[in-house]
Motif scaffolding. Structure first.
Motif, PDB file in Angstrom:
ATOM      1  N   VAL A 139       0.859  -1.189   0.000  1.00  0.00           N
ATOM      2  CA  VAL A 139       0.000   0.000   0.000  1.00  0.00           C
ATOM      3  C   VAL A 139       0.892   1.235   0.000  1.00  0.00           C
ATOM      4  O   VAL A 139       1.879   1.295   0.738  1.00  0.00           O
ATOM      5  N   ALA A 140       0.544   2.215  -0.823  1.00  0.00           N
ATOM      6  CA  ALA A 140       1.267   3.490  -0.847  1.00  0.00           C
ATOM      7  C   ALA A 140       0.263   4.623  -0.696  1.00  0.00           C
ATOM      8  O   ALA A 140      -0.860   4.541  -1.208  1.00  0.00           O
ATOM      9  N   LEU A 141       0.672   5.671   0.014  1.00  0.00           N
ATOM     10  CA  LEU A 141      -0.214   6.804   0.276  1.00  0.00           C
ATOM     11  C   LEU A 141       0.533   8.104   0.025  1.00  0.00           C
ATOM     12  O   LEU A 141       1.645   8.303   0.530  1.00  0.00           O
ATOM     13  N   LEU A 142      -0.099   8.970  -0.751  1.00  0.00           N
ATOM     14  CA  LEU A 142       0.461  10.285  -1.048  1.00  0.00           C
ATOM     15  C   LEU A 142      -0.443  11.362  -0.476  1.00  0.00           C
ATOM     16  O   LEU A 142      -1.651  11.353  -0.709  1.00  0.00           O
ATOM     17  N   ALA A 147       4.929  11.278   1.189  1.00  0.00           N
ATOM     18  CA  ALA A 147       4.628  10.011   0.523  1.00  0.00           C
ATOM     19  C   ALA A 147       5.159   8.890   1.404  1.00  0.00           C
ATOM     20  O   ALA A 147       6.258   8.998   1.962  1.00  0.00           O
ATOM     21  N   ARG A 148       4.383   7.828   1.546  1.00  0.00           N
ATOM     22  CA  ARG A 148       4.833   6.714   2.368  1.00  0.00           C
ATOM     23  C   ARG A 148       4.452   5.401   1.697  1.00  0.00           C
ATOM     24  O   ARG A 148       3.530   5.339   0.878  1.00  0.00           O
ATOM     25  N   TYR A 149       5.174   4.353   2.101  1.00  0.00           N
ATOM     26  CA  TYR A 149       4.906   3.012   1.584  1.00  0.00           C
ATOM     27  C   TYR A 149       4.747   2.073   2.765  1.00  0.00           C
ATOM     28  O   TYR A 149       5.598   2.038   3.661  1.00  0.00           O
ATOM     29  N   GLY A 150       3.652   1.305   2.772  1.00  0.00           N
ATOM     30  CA  GLY A 150       3.405   0.352   3.841  1.00  0.00           C
ATOM     31  C   GLY A 150       2.377   0.850   4.838  1.00  0.00           C
ATOM     32  O   GLY A 150       2.041   2.039   4.890  1.00  0.00           O
ATOM     33  N   GLU A 151       1.875  -0.091   5.650  1.00  0.00           N
ATOM     34  CA  GLU A 151       0.875   0.230   6.667  1.00  0.00           C
ATOM     35  C   GLU A 151       0.823  -0.894   7.687  1.00  0.00           C
ATOM     36  O   GLU A 151       1.295  -2.011   7.441  1.00  0.00           O
ATOM     37  N   CYS A 152       0.234  -0.591   8.842  1.00  0.00           N
ATOM     38  CA  CYS A 152      -0.022  -1.621   9.847  1.00  0.00           C
ATOM     39  C   CYS A 152      -1.307  -2.352   9.471  1.00  0.00           C
ATOM     40  O   CYS A 152      -2.361  -1.729   9.308  1.00  0.00           O
ATOM     41  N   ARG A 153      -1.233  -3.652   9.324  1.00  0.00           N
ATOM     42  CA  ARG A 153      -2.436  -4.434   9.035  1.00  0.00           C
ATOM     43  C   ARG A 153      -2.152  -5.902   9.311  1.00  0.00           C
ATOM     44  O   ARG A 153      -1.000  -6.328   9.426  1.00  0.00           O
ATOM     45  N   ALA A 200       2.915   5.733 -10.884  1.00  0.00           N
ATOM     46  CA  ALA A 200       3.531   6.859 -10.180  1.00  0.00           C
ATOM     47  C   ALA A 200       2.430   7.801  -9.731  1.00  0.00           C
ATOM     48  O   ALA A 200       1.487   8.063 -10.481  1.00  0.00           O
ATOM     49  N   CYS A 201       2.528   8.306  -8.518  1.00  0.00           N
ATOM     50  CA  CYS A 201       1.618   9.332  -8.014  1.00  0.00           C
ATOM     51  C   CYS A 201       2.465  10.423  -7.381  1.00  0.00           C
ATOM     52  O   CYS A 201       3.506  10.135  -6.768  1.00  0.00           O
ATOM     53  N   GLY A 202       2.026  11.671  -7.522  1.00  0.00           N
ATOM     54  CA  GLY A 202       2.821  12.737  -6.943  1.00  0.00           C
ATOM     55  C   GLY A 202       2.134  14.081  -6.957  1.00  0.00           C
ATOM     56  O   GLY A 202       1.124  14.290  -7.632  1.00  0.00           O
ATOM     57  N   ASN A 203       2.699  14.969  -6.182  1.00  0.00           N
ATOM     58  CA  ASN A 203       2.346  16.385  -6.187  1.00  0.00           C
ATOM     59  C   ASN A 203       3.517  17.090  -6.868  1.00  0.00           C
ATOM     60  O   ASN A 203       4.553  17.339  -6.246  1.00  0.00           O
ATOM     61  N   VAL A 204       3.355  17.372  -8.149  1.00  0.00           N
ATOM     62  CA  VAL A 204       4.470  17.886  -8.939  1.00  0.00           C
ATOM     63  C   VAL A 204       4.962  19.216  -8.391  1.00  0.00           C
ATOM     64  O   VAL A 204       6.169  19.467  -8.312  1.00  0.00           O
ATOM     65  N   SER A 205       4.049  20.091  -7.995  1.00  0.00           N
ATOM     66  CA  SER A 205       4.450  21.417  -7.524  1.00  0.00           C
ATOM     67  C   SER A 205       5.254  21.346  -6.230  1.00  0.00           C
ATOM     68  O   SER A 205       6.124  22.182  -5.988  1.00  0.00           O
ATOM     69  N   ALA A 206       4.988  20.331  -5.393  1.00  0.00           N
ATOM     70  CA  ALA A 206       5.715  20.187  -4.131  1.00  0.00           C
ATOM     71  C   ALA A 206       6.938  19.291  -4.265  1.00  0.00           C
ATOM     72  O   ALA A 206       7.750  19.204  -3.339  1.00  0.00           O
ATOM     73  N   GLY A 207       7.064  18.588  -5.400  1.00  0.00           N
ATOM     74  CA  GLY A 207       8.225  17.725  -5.608  1.00  0.00           C
ATOM     75  C   GLY A 207       8.216  16.461  -4.782  1.00  0.00           C
ATOM     76  O   GLY A 207       9.278  15.933  -4.435  1.00  0.00           O
ATOM     77  N   VAL A 208       7.027  15.933  -4.468  1.00  0.00           N
ATOM     78  CA  VAL A 208       6.925  14.730  -3.640  1.00  0.00           C
ATOM     79  C   VAL A 208       6.077  13.698  -4.372  1.00  0.00           C
ATOM     80  O   VAL A 208       5.140  14.048  -5.099  1.00  0.00           O
ATOM     81  N   LEU A 219      10.219   6.048  -3.164  1.00  0.00           N
ATOM     82  CA  LEU A 219       9.613   7.224  -2.552  1.00  0.00           C
ATOM     83  C   LEU A 219      10.416   8.458  -2.950  1.00  0.00           C
ATOM     84  O   LEU A 219      11.649   8.444  -2.905  1.00  0.00           O
ATOM     85  N   VAL A 220       9.708   9.503  -3.344  1.00  0.00           N
ATOM     86  CA  VAL A 220      10.349  10.767  -3.716  1.00  0.00           C
ATOM     87  C   VAL A 220       9.986  11.784  -2.638  1.00  0.00           C
ATOM     88  O   VAL A 220       8.868  12.317  -2.627  1.00  0.00           O
ATOM     89  N   PRO A 221      10.884  12.044  -1.694  1.00  0.00           N
ATOM     90  CA  PRO A 221      10.555  12.984  -0.617  1.00  0.00           C
ATOM     91  C   PRO A 221      10.546  14.419  -1.112  1.00  0.00           C
ATOM     92  O   PRO A 221      11.185  14.757  -2.114  1.00  0.00           O
ATOM     93  N   ALA A 222       9.823  15.246  -0.403  1.00  0.00           N
ATOM     94  CA  ALA A 222       9.796  16.667  -0.746  1.00  0.00           C
ATOM     95  C   ALA A 222      11.178  17.266  -0.525  1.00  0.00           C
ATOM     96  O   ALA A 222      11.908  16.858   0.385  1.00  0.00           O
ATOM     97  N   PRO A 223      11.575  18.202  -1.365  1.00  0.00           N
ATOM     98  CA  PRO A 223      12.888  18.839  -1.184  1.00  0.00           C
ATOM     99  C   PRO A 223      12.995  19.486   0.194  1.00  0.00           C
ATOM    100  O   PRO A 223      12.019  20.034   0.718  1.00  0.00           O
ATOM    101  N   ALA A 224      14.172  19.374   0.772  1.00  0.00           N
ATOM    102  CA  ALA A 224      14.398  19.978   2.085  1.00  0.00           C
ATOM    103  C   ALA A 224      14.305  21.494   1.980  1.00  0.00           C
ATOM    104  O   ALA A 224      14.801  22.102   1.022  1.00  0.00           O
ATOM    105  N   ILE A 225      13.651  22.085   2.967  1.00  0.00           N
ATOM    106  CA  ILE A 225      13.513  23.539   3.004  1.00  0.00           C
ATOM    107  C   ILE A 225      14.648  24.113   3.834  1.00  0.00           C
ATOM    108  O   ILE A 225      14.847  23.737   4.992  1.00  0.00           O
ATOM    109  N   SER A 226      15.406  24.976   3.229  1.00  0.00           N
ATOM    110  CA  SER A 226      16.540  25.574   3.930  1.00  0.00           C
ATOM    111  C   SER A 226      16.039  26.503   5.025  1.00  0.00           C
ATOM    112  O   SER A 226      15.157  27.333   4.811  1.00  0.00           O
ATOM    113  N   SER A 227      16.595  26.316   6.228  1.00  0.00           N
ATOM    114  CA  SER A 227      16.205  27.161   7.361  1.00  0.00           C
ATOM    115  C   SER A 227      17.156  28.328   7.558  1.00  0.00           C
ATOM    116  O   SER A 227      16.983  29.136   8.465  1.00  0.00           O
TER     117      SER A 227
END
Length: 238
Positions: A139-142, A147-153, A200-208, A219-227
């Motif tokens: 199972v994958a959830l966006l 974005a994550r892969y897997g679940e408790c079941r 493939a599933c994603g939020n193109v504008s957020a890069g995830v 999994l394509v994580p969102a780009p790190a936001i520089s602090s």
């Protein structure tokens, strides 16, 4: 004389064939053994460039778009969630329970597989009520920013129950519309595309986003936001 007659007839036949090819414009193509097909696009690039399908063909009611791949290995829904409760038309869930109405509604993409890979240790995001057991793949959830892969079941995924070994081949999953390879669906800023033997599933504008198939997942994580804040400009000398 007989051999000469056969030769003449052979020459006439060859001339007729050459004339037919010239007149009709026919051409003969052969495969180039050195041709290497281009590599599949990265997931987010595929989602950005692939043509969008008509969402009306995939409506499952209640503002949910659902589809299944042509090989019946993956099903997905572009839908909504309240907390951990995902609104899926083919699976029991607590999305509409009155107790969850206070939770914010978030657009999500949810996919399930028939056969799948186990989650990598770094991708396990739940301790499953403190047991650290039962976090399974398939199972994958966006969400808009994760974005994550897997679940408790416990047990199999709904896709396994329908299309796995000994599957029923019945139920609402078997009624889903096929999303053709290379096509794209979009709902509330999230996209899903069937390609490269998976989805493939994603939020193109957020890069995830994510890519899943029976053989692998990514999994394509969102780009790190520089602090880091801009440095103050130093004093200028006269």
């Amino acid at each position: 004389m007989e051999p000469m007659r056969r030769t003449v007839w052979g020459m006439l036949a060859a001339l007729f064939l050459a004339t037919a090819v010239t007149v009709t414009g026919c051409s003969v193509t052969t495969e180039d053994p050195s041709y290497i097909p281009p590599a599949p696009l990265p997931p987010l690039e595929q989602l950005e460039k692939a043509p969008l399908a008509d969402p009306k063909n995939f409506s499952s009611g209640g503002d949910v778009l659902s589809f299944i791949t042509a090989d019946r290995t993956i099903s997905c829904s572009l839908t909504s969630a309240r907390g951990e409760h995902v609104n899926l038309p083919y699976e029991q869930n607590g999305y509409s329970d009155a107790a969850n109405n206070k939770l914010p509604i978030v657009p999500v993409a949810h996919c399930g597989l028939v056969t799948y890979q186990p989650p990598q240790p770094g991708d396990v995001k739940d301790d499953c009520a403190g047991t650290h057991l039962g976090y399974l793949g398939g199972v994958a959830l966006l969400a808009p920013d994760t974005a994550r892969y897997g679940e408790c079941r416990s047990g199999v995924t709904p896709m396994e129950a329908a299309y796995g070994p000994g599957g029923t081949k019945a139920g609402p999953l078997t009624q889903l519309t096929v999303l053709a390879d290379g096509q794209n669906l979009e709902r509330n800023g999230l996209r899903c595309s069937a390609y490269n033997g998976g989805v493939a599933c994603g939020n193109v504008s957020a890069g995830v986003g994510f890519f899943i198939s029976p053989e692998r997942y990514e999994l394509v994580p969102a780009p790190a936001i520089s602090s880091a804040s801009p440095q103050a400009e130093g004093p200028k000398t006269p």
